[in-house]
Every structure is written in structure tokens, then in C-alpha cells.
Design a protein around this motif. Structure first.
Motif, PDB file in Angstrom:
ATOM      1  N   ASN A  10     -22.002  -0.748  23.019  1.00  0.00           N
ATOM      2  CA  ASN A  10     -22.126  -1.644  22.289  1.00  0.00           C
ATOM      3  C   ASN A  10     -22.642  -3.233  23.349  1.00  0.00           C
ATOM      4  O   ASN A  10     -21.893  -3.493  24.277  1.00  0.00           O
ATOM      5  N   VAL A  11     -22.458  -4.056  21.784  1.00  0.00           N
ATOM      6  CA  VAL A  11     -24.073  -5.515  22.390  1.00  0.00           C
ATOM      7  C   VAL A  11     -22.774  -6.364  22.031  1.00  0.00           C
ATOM      8  O   VAL A  11     -22.611  -6.467  20.250  1.00  0.00           O
ATOM      9  N   VAL A  12     -21.559  -7.241  22.138  1.00  0.00           N
ATOM     10  CA  VAL A  12     -20.268  -8.115  21.710  1.00  0.00           C
ATOM     11  C   VAL A  12     -21.774  -9.445  22.428  1.00  0.00           C
ATOM     12  O   VAL A  12     -21.532  -9.939  22.858  1.00  0.00           O
ATOM     13  N   ALA A  54     -15.099 -17.998  25.680  1.00  0.00           N
ATOM     14  CA  ALA A  54     -14.851 -16.809  25.801  1.00  0.00           C
ATOM     15  C   ALA A  54     -13.946 -17.022  27.315  1.00  0.00           C
ATOM     16  O   ALA A  54     -14.819 -18.151  28.086  1.00  0.00           O
ATOM     17  N   PRO A  55     -13.094 -15.908  27.452  1.00  0.00           N
ATOM     18  CA  PRO A  55     -12.687 -16.482  28.767  1.00  0.00           C
ATOM     19  C   PRO A  55     -12.984 -15.622  29.416  1.00  0.00           C
ATOM     20  O   PRO A  55     -13.875 -15.120  29.258  1.00  0.00           O
ATOM     21  N   ARG A  56     -13.368 -15.619  30.876  1.00  0.00           N
ATOM     22  CA  ARG A  56     -13.892 -15.027  32.055  1.00  0.00           C
ATOM     23  C   ARG A  56     -13.399 -13.904  32.606  1.00  0.00           C
ATOM     24  O   ARG A  56     -12.464 -14.771  33.253  1.00  0.00           O
ATOM     25  N   PRO A  85     -15.043 -11.655  25.905  1.00  0.00           N
ATOM     26  CA  PRO A  85     -14.379 -11.954  25.046  1.00  0.00           C
ATOM     27  C   PRO A  85     -13.309 -10.877  24.403  1.00  0.00           C
ATOM     28  O   PRO A  85     -13.034  -9.578  24.816  1.00  0.00           O
ATOM     29  N   ALA A  86     -11.616 -11.109  23.477  1.00  0.00           N
ATOM     30  CA  ALA A  86     -10.998 -10.257  23.296  1.00  0.00           C
ATOM     31  C   ALA A  86     -11.625  -9.097  22.280  1.00  0.00           C
ATOM     32  O   ALA A  86     -10.649  -7.840  22.705  1.00  0.00           O
ATOM     33  N   LEU A 135     -21.944  -4.834  28.041  1.00  0.00           N
ATOM     34  CA  LEU A 135     -22.830  -5.753  27.106  1.00  0.00           C
ATOM     35  C   LEU A 135     -22.521  -6.908  27.099  1.00  0.00           C
ATOM     36  O   LEU A 135     -21.700  -6.407  25.262  1.00  0.00           O
ATOM     37  N   VAL A 136     -22.299  -8.430  27.751  1.00  0.00           N
ATOM     38  CA  VAL A 136     -22.218  -9.447  26.350  1.00  0.00           C
ATOM     39  C   VAL A 136     -22.910 -10.252  26.262  1.00  0.00           C
ATOM     40  O   VAL A 136     -23.894 -10.593  27.708  1.00  0.00           O
TER      41      VAL A 136
END
Length: 328
Positions: free
Chosen positions: A40-42, A48-50, A76-77, A99-100
């Protein structure tokens, strides 16, 4: 690097022998070329919260290879770890990649699971600058990342939007090399080079995991090109996009495992794999098509073998510049 056309790139002088040795060891994991759709790649908004990396309770944290414990990454949520619907993963037993992408930075973490409300257990956090031009040693020789070969994961993943877009272009491809993996016992090792347990790699890799195969096989980091005469009859148009990509850009050996080709899930993409008619058996059990086997590939010459010492030497760069291994 990853989007370099290698159609006419010179072959390694031992290409045929390496391919034959690898084939004799069983070829691809599970004995066939399959596709894993678990990554998954968001994409995270700037606000975004860390979460904070708190370490890895089952083994040592990879440092200095990876960002130090206490580093943070945006989560992120709607983020989801590999093969997961959220941030819970059996990180002792599974790879559990997270993966972000945020802005021009890619964050990749390995052996991840949530820890409390604001932490992440992880064995590695590697950050990559998506706009930089990078030296051949990437983040540093003998330095790993969230992948054993030391380069990023996300740039090498197939995704459904890329394949869909390529269908509208004559002889279309996804435009970049593809990540692939093999069982470690089928990858080359060579005690005569003096590395730890005979482990070795070639560029573009900067690190090797635990290869334990004969020296004549393919090494960590190897870039393989599908032969130009591969018969595509019987494959769907979407599958042919992938095959043409393997001919023009090749695939790069990134890690150990059984399911050969790595793709991004369609959790965050506009188009879906089902829409494209692509499944994990598209190559090994496509009716009327010729199965893809190791002999269909050639080894590109990317330089000499490097003995793995595991003495990570991080690349020295200007302040606030995070080096990667060739995203662009």
C-alpha cells in the motif's frame, strides 16, 4: 535510474551462465512468476499526524543505516501497512512495510506495527527525497533500507493507474523498472570475495540480505531484461504492458521472498486490478500464453560484485537533503 531505457544496454558477460544457474536452482519462488498485490502506498497531507519510531522489540534496530529511533513519519488516518487494513501487523513474522508519500518525501518503514496512540514499532525507517539526483552509493554503501538491497520500494511497484494509462499509448509501458524478489538460497554468494558469509551485491543495490546460493547465480541488485523475442500471444493487453515494461526497463532484485513481482494494491488508486483483468496468476496460468521462465531474461551489466561487510557508511550530503537511490 529506474526510468532508464535498457533495451540496448550491454549484457553481463556471464549473463547466460547466471540465468542457467538460477534456473537450475528452481527459478522464481514457488517455481513460477506471480504478482504480489499487497503493498500500500498512501499519500499524506502536509498536516497529517506523525508517529514516532520506538524501536523493534524482537531484534536490533538497523542503525546507522536507517533514521535513528525517535524519528517521526506522517501517518494519515487511512494509512495501511502491507497486506493489512490498518496499522496492526505481525511484525515479528511478516515484513509489514508502511509506505507513505508526503510532498516530495517518501517514508518507508519495515517490520512496522502501531505502538500506542502515537508510536510505531519498526526495525527501519528510511526517508527518500523524490526530487534529488543521487550518487551510485545511494544512502550509503553497505546500508540497508526498508528493502534488503538498500533502495526504495515505492518507485519500483507496478500500480493499476500506470497500467491503465499505458493501455492508451501504442506499445505503452509503466515507464520504470519493476521490483522483484527471489528466495535467498537462489541468489549468488561467494566466500572468495571476503564478505560476511560470502554475501554480495551489485549496483544499483547498496546492501545484501542473506543470499546463500552458488556464486554462479544472480546477485542482489541484479537488473534483468525480458528478451525482445518473448512471445506475447495469449496475454491480455494489460499483461502485455507489464511484459513490455520488463523488456524496456527490466526488473531489479530487491529482497528475499517467493512471489516474484511486486505491485501496489488498488486501495488508493483510481483504477483497479480487477478492472484490468490482472491477477496473481496472470503469468503462470494464462490460458493460451507461453509461461515466463528464467531463460526468457538476460542480465544487464551494472558493474562488479561488491562484498557485503554490513559496515554502513552513510552518504554525506548537505544539511536537510535526504539521499535516495535513484527515485527519478
Amino acid at each position: 535510474m529506474w526510468n532508464q531505457d535498457i533495451t540496448a544496454a550491454p549484457l553481463h558477460p556471464q549473463s547466460a551462465n547466471m540465468i542457467a544457474t538460477w534456473a537450475g536452482l528452481g527459478g522464481f519462488g514457488n517455481g513460477r512468476m506471480q504478482i504480489d498485490f499487497g503493498m500500500n502506498v498512501v499519500h499524506a497531507p502536509l498536516d497529517a499526524p506523525r508517529r514516532t519510531i520506538v524501536g523493534y522489540p524482537y531484534d536490533e534496530y538497523y542503525f546507522p543505516d536507517c533514521d535513528a529511533i525517535g524519528a517521526t513519519m506522517p501517518v494519515p488516518a487511512n494509512a495501511a501497512i502491507e497486506h493489512s487494513d490498518g496499522l496492526s501487523c505481525d511484525n515479528e513474522s511478516d515484513d509489514c512495510h508502511l509506505l507513505v508519500v508526503q510532498g516530495t518525501t517518501l517514508f518507508e518503514a519495515y517490520h512496522v506495527t502501531a505502538s500506542g496512540a502515537s508510536g510505531l514499532e519498526a526495525q527501519c525507517l528510511a526517508r527518500w527525497n523524490l526530487t534529488a539526483n543521487y550518487p551510485e552509493q545511494g544512502r550509503g554503501d553497505h546500508c540497508t533500507s526498508a528493502d534488503a538491497a538498500g533502495f526504495p520500494i515505492a518507485p519500483l511497484l507496478l500500480n493499476a493507474d500506470e497500467v491503465h494509462a499505458a493501455l492508451s499509448v501504442p506499445q505503452g509501458t509503466v515507464g520504470h523498472a519493476i521490483r522483484f524478489i527471489l528466495p535467498n538460497p537462489r541468489m549468488a554468494s561467494d566466500a572468495s570475495l571476503g564478505g560476511v558469509n560470502g554475501r554480495l551485491y551489485v549496483r544499483p543495490a547498496t546492501h545484501a540480505g542473506s543470499p546463500s546460493g552458488p556464486s554462479g547465480s544472480v546477485p542482489y541488485g541484479v537488473r534483468l531484461r525480458l528478451r525482445s523475442d518473448f512471445p506475447m500471444a495469449g496475454y491480455s493487453p494489460a499483461a502485455q504492458v507489464i511484459l513490455r515494461t520488463l523488456q524496456r526497463y527490466g526488473m531489479v532484485l530487491a529482497d528475499g521472498g517467493n512471489i516474484a513481482i511486486s505491485a501496489e494494491s488498488d486501495r488508493y488508486t483510481t483504477h483497479t486490478w480487477a478492472e484490468l483483468g490482472i491477477g496473481s496468476r496472470v503469468f503462470d496460468q494464462t490460458p493460451g500464453a507461453r509461461v515466463v521462465v528464467p531463460a526468457d531474461f538476460q542480465v544487464i551489466n551494472t558493474g562488479p560484485r561488491i562484498a557485503e561487510t554490513y559496515d554502513c557508511e552513510r552518504t554525506v550530503v548537505a544539511d536537510d537533503v535526504i539521499f535516495a537511490n535513484g527515485f527519478q
